[in-house]
Design a protein around this motif. Structure first.
Motif, PDB file in Angstrom:
ATOM      1  N   TYR A   1       0.834  -1.204   0.000  1.00  0.00           N
ATOM      2  CA  TYR A   1       0.000   0.000   0.000  1.00  0.00           C
ATOM      3  C   TYR A   1       0.873   1.261   0.000  1.00  0.00           C
ATOM      4  O   TYR A   1       0.626   2.193  -0.772  1.00  0.00           O
ATOM      5  CB  TYR A   1      -0.937   0.026   1.219  1.00  0.00           C
ATOM      6  CG  TYR A   1      -1.757   1.294   1.262  1.00  0.00           C
ATOM      7  CD1 TYR A   1      -3.008   1.343   0.664  1.00  0.00           C
ATOM      8  CD2 TYR A   1      -1.255   2.456   1.844  1.00  0.00           C
ATOM      9  CE1 TYR A   1      -3.741   2.522   0.662  1.00  0.00           C
ATOM     10  CE2 TYR A   1      -1.978   3.637   1.840  1.00  0.00           C
ATOM     11  CZ  TYR A   1      -3.224   3.661   1.247  1.00  0.00           C
ATOM     12  OH  TYR A   1      -3.943   4.827   1.224  1.00  0.00           O
ATOM     13  N   ALA A   2       1.880   1.287   0.868  1.00  0.00           N
ATOM     14  CA  ALA A   2       2.742   2.465   0.969  1.00  0.00           C
ATOM     15  C   ALA A   2       3.425   2.765  -0.362  1.00  0.00           C
ATOM     16  O   ALA A   2       3.507   3.926  -0.787  1.00  0.00           O
ATOM     17  CB  ALA A   2       3.776   2.261   2.076  1.00  0.00           C
ATOM     18  N   THR A   3       3.880   1.718  -1.030  1.00  0.00           N
ATOM     19  CA  THR A   3       4.537   1.903  -2.332  1.00  0.00           C
ATOM     20  C   THR A   3       3.559   2.447  -3.360  1.00  0.00           C
ATOM     21  O   THR A   3       3.876   3.377  -4.103  1.00  0.00           O
ATOM     22  CB  THR A   3       5.122   0.568  -2.832  1.00  0.00           C
ATOM     23  OG1 THR A   3       6.102   0.114  -1.899  1.00  0.00           O
ATOM     24  CG2 THR A   3       5.741   0.714  -4.209  1.00  0.00           C
ATOM     25  N   LYS A   4       2.377   1.868  -3.400  1.00  0.00           N
ATOM     26  CA  LYS A   4       1.388   2.321  -4.382  1.00  0.00           C
ATOM     27  C   LYS A   4       0.947   3.755  -4.099  1.00  0.00           C
ATOM     28  O   LYS A   4       0.693   4.527  -5.036  1.00  0.00           O
ATOM     29  CB  LYS A   4       0.215   1.354  -4.437  1.00  0.00           C
ATOM     30  CG  LYS A   4       0.630   0.029  -5.083  1.00  0.00           C
ATOM     31  CD  LYS A   4      -0.491  -0.973  -5.162  1.00  0.00           C
ATOM     32  CE  LYS A   4      -0.010  -2.228  -5.888  1.00  0.00           C
ATOM     33  NZ  LYS A   4      -1.077  -3.211  -6.061  1.00  0.00           N
ATOM     34  N   ALA A   5       0.883   4.146  -2.828  1.00  0.00           N
ATOM     35  CA  ALA A   5       0.557   5.532  -2.487  1.00  0.00           C
ATOM     36  C   ALA A   5       1.672   6.457  -2.981  1.00  0.00           C
ATOM     37  O   ALA A   5       1.404   7.513  -3.583  1.00  0.00           O
ATOM     38  CB  ALA A   5       0.360   5.683  -0.983  1.00  0.00           C
ATOM     39  N   PHE A   6       2.928   6.059  -2.744  1.00  0.00           N
ATOM     40  CA  PHE A   6       4.065   6.861  -3.213  1.00  0.00           C
ATOM     41  C   PHE A   6       4.055   6.988  -4.729  1.00  0.00           C
ATOM     42  O   PHE A   6       4.175   8.083  -5.280  1.00  0.00           O
ATOM     43  CB  PHE A   6       5.395   6.247  -2.742  1.00  0.00           C
ATOM     44  CG  PHE A   6       6.593   6.945  -3.325  1.00  0.00           C
ATOM     45  CD1 PHE A   6       7.100   8.086  -2.722  1.00  0.00           C
ATOM     46  CD2 PHE A   6       7.191   6.489  -4.488  1.00  0.00           C
ATOM     47  CE1 PHE A   6       8.190   8.761  -3.273  1.00  0.00           C
ATOM     48  CE2 PHE A   6       8.274   7.152  -5.046  1.00  0.00           C
ATOM     49  CZ  PHE A   6       8.773   8.288  -4.434  1.00  0.00           C
ATOM     50  N   LEU A   7       3.926   5.857  -5.422  1.00  0.00           N
ATOM     51  CA  LEU A   7       3.988   5.876  -6.888  1.00  0.00           C
ATOM     52  C   LEU A   7       2.792   6.592  -7.512  1.00  0.00           C
ATOM     53  O   LEU A   7       2.925   7.231  -8.559  1.00  0.00           O
ATOM     54  CB  LEU A   7       4.113   4.453  -7.426  1.00  0.00           C
ATOM     55  CG  LEU A   7       5.470   3.785  -7.153  1.00  0.00           C
ATOM     56  CD1 LEU A   7       5.436   2.319  -7.555  1.00  0.00           C
ATOM     57  CD2 LEU A   7       6.598   4.522  -7.873  1.00  0.00           C
ATOM     58  N   SER A   8       1.628   6.502  -6.884  1.00  0.00           N
ATOM     59  CA  SER A   8       0.464   7.246  -7.383  1.00  0.00           C
ATOM     60  C   SER A   8       0.709   8.744  -7.287  1.00  0.00           C
ATOM     61  O   SER A   8       0.372   9.501  -8.204  1.00  0.00           O
ATOM     62  CB  SER A   8      -0.795   6.868  -6.601  1.00  0.00           C
ATOM     63  OG  SER A   8      -1.138   5.529  -6.861  1.00  0.00           O
ATOM     64  N   ALA A   9       1.300   9.170  -6.182  1.00  0.00           N
ATOM     65  CA  ALA A   9       1.625  10.593  -6.025  1.00  0.00           C
ATOM     66  C   ALA A   9       2.710  11.006  -7.023  1.00  0.00           C
ATOM     67  O   ALA A   9       2.645  12.093  -7.608  1.00  0.00           O
ATOM     68  CB  ALA A   9       2.064  10.878  -4.593  1.00  0.00           C
ATOM     69  N   LEU A  10       3.694  10.138  -7.247  1.00  0.00           N
ATOM     70  CA  LEU A  10       4.755  10.429  -8.230  1.00  0.00           C
ATOM     71  C   LEU A  10       4.155  10.609  -9.617  1.00  0.00           C
ATOM     72  O   LEU A  10       4.511  11.542 -10.344  1.00  0.00           O
ATOM     73  CB  LEU A  10       5.787   9.300  -8.242  1.00  0.00           C
ATOM     74  CG  LEU A  10       6.912   9.437  -9.271  1.00  0.00           C
ATOM     75  CD1 LEU A  10       7.811  10.630  -8.936  1.00  0.00           C
ATOM     76  CD2 LEU A  10       7.738   8.154  -9.332  1.00  0.00           C
ATOM     77  N   ALA A  11       3.236   9.732  -9.979  1.00  0.00           N
ATOM     78  CA  ALA A  11       2.624   9.781 -11.310  1.00  0.00           C
ATOM     79  C   ALA A  11       1.854  11.088 -11.545  1.00  0.00           C
ATOM     80  O   ALA A  11       1.648  11.487 -12.696  1.00  0.00           O
ATOM     81  CB  ALA A  11       1.706   8.580 -11.518  1.00  0.00           C
ATOM     82  N   GLU A  12       1.457  11.757 -10.469  1.00  0.00           N
ATOM     83  CA  GLU A  12       0.734  13.028 -10.591  1.00  0.00           C
ATOM     84  C   GLU A  12       1.662  14.221 -10.823  1.00  0.00           C
ATOM     85  O   GLU A  12       1.193  15.319 -11.139  1.00  0.00           O
ATOM     86  CB  GLU A  12      -0.099  13.279  -9.327  1.00  0.00           C
ATOM     87  CG  GLU A  12      -1.230  12.297  -9.147  1.00  0.00           C
ATOM     88  CD  GLU A  12      -1.968  12.492  -7.824  1.00  0.00           C
ATOM     89  OE1 GLU A  12      -1.751  13.517  -7.148  1.00  0.00           O
ATOM     90  OE2 GLU A  12      -2.769  11.613  -7.474  1.00  0.00           O
ATOM     91  N   ILE A  13       2.971  14.030 -10.679  1.00  0.00           N
ATOM     92  CA  ILE A  13       3.937  15.118 -10.869  1.00  0.00           C
ATOM     93  C   ILE A  13       4.181  15.282 -12.365  1.00  0.00           C
ATOM     94  O   ILE A  13       4.681  14.374 -13.019  1.00  0.00           O
ATOM     95  CB  ILE A  13       5.278  14.801 -10.157  1.00  0.00           C
ATOM     96  CG1 ILE A  13       5.073  14.449  -8.694  1.00  0.00           C
ATOM     97  CG2 ILE A  13       6.275  15.944 -10.348  1.00  0.00           C
ATOM     98  CD1 ILE A  13       4.468  15.503  -7.838  1.00  0.00           C
TER      99      ILE A  13
END
Length: 193
Positions: free
Chosen positions: A141-153
């Motif tokens: 979950y933590a990884t997917k939260a990080f990567l989802s936020a990264l994808a928004e940059i």
């Protein structure tokens, strides 16, 4: 750490990835010789991932969880390297519980930290909208939260690693991520084979 963001923008719903059921095999021919035996199929060998870049087995297993979660999301190799490098900086690739949040110690962890209410591999804060303590203590979950936020940059793919990681993490030490880029690349390469 992360500024408050609408948690709904980081929804993690995804289609099922369950494998399809195998089809029934044809029955053996009635004319087959009773003495004929089928050759045993060679056993599929699982490639053993070896710790690299000075990591121990626990850290390498956590890096593997990051890479697997990113692959499930369809993220490119560059995103996996950014995620692993970020976790190297934030938690030395150990899943941290928080001394400030005793609840976090009820979940599997390898260390306890005291940085506000930061928990997990990415030191995400429940109070900043990353998720619940239970969710953030789960490496997937933590990884997917990080990567989802990264994808928004916007344009994250072409940003220097430290800039991309900082855009997500909002750290007090924005340049610290860069020191892990080479090692993170080596780790991701070993995991991906």
């Amino acid at each position: 750490e992360r500024a408050a963001v609408d948690p709904a923008s980081r929804a993690m719903a995804r289609p099922s990835t369950a494998p399809a059921a195998p089809s029934a095999s044809a029955s053996p021919s009635a004319t087959a010789s009773p003495k004929a035996t089928a050759k045993p199929k060679p056993k599929k060998t699982v490639r053993q991932i070896v710790p690299v870049a000075g990591l121990d087995r626990t850290q390498m297993n956590n890096a593997k969880k990051i890479v697997q979660a990113g692959k499930e999301m369809g993220m490119p190799r560059r995103a996996l390297v950014i995620a692993v490098a970020t976790a190297m900086q934030e938690s030395t690739l150990l899943n941290y519980a928080s001394g400030v949040l005793p609840e976090s110690q009820n979940y599997p962890h390898q260390a306890i930290g005291w940085d506000h209410d930061s928990v997990g591999l990415f030191q995400q804060r429940p109070s900043s909208g990353w998720g619940t303590v239970e969710q953030l203590m789960d490496p997937e979950y933590a990884t997917k939260a990080f990567l989802s936020a990264l994808a928004e940059i916007p344009g994250w793919q072409s940003l220097p690693l430290s800039v991309a990681a900082q855009a997500v993490q909002i750290s007090a030490f924005p340049d610290a991520y860069a020191q892990h880029e080479w090692r993170a690349g080596e780790v991701v390469a070993e995991i991906l084979g």
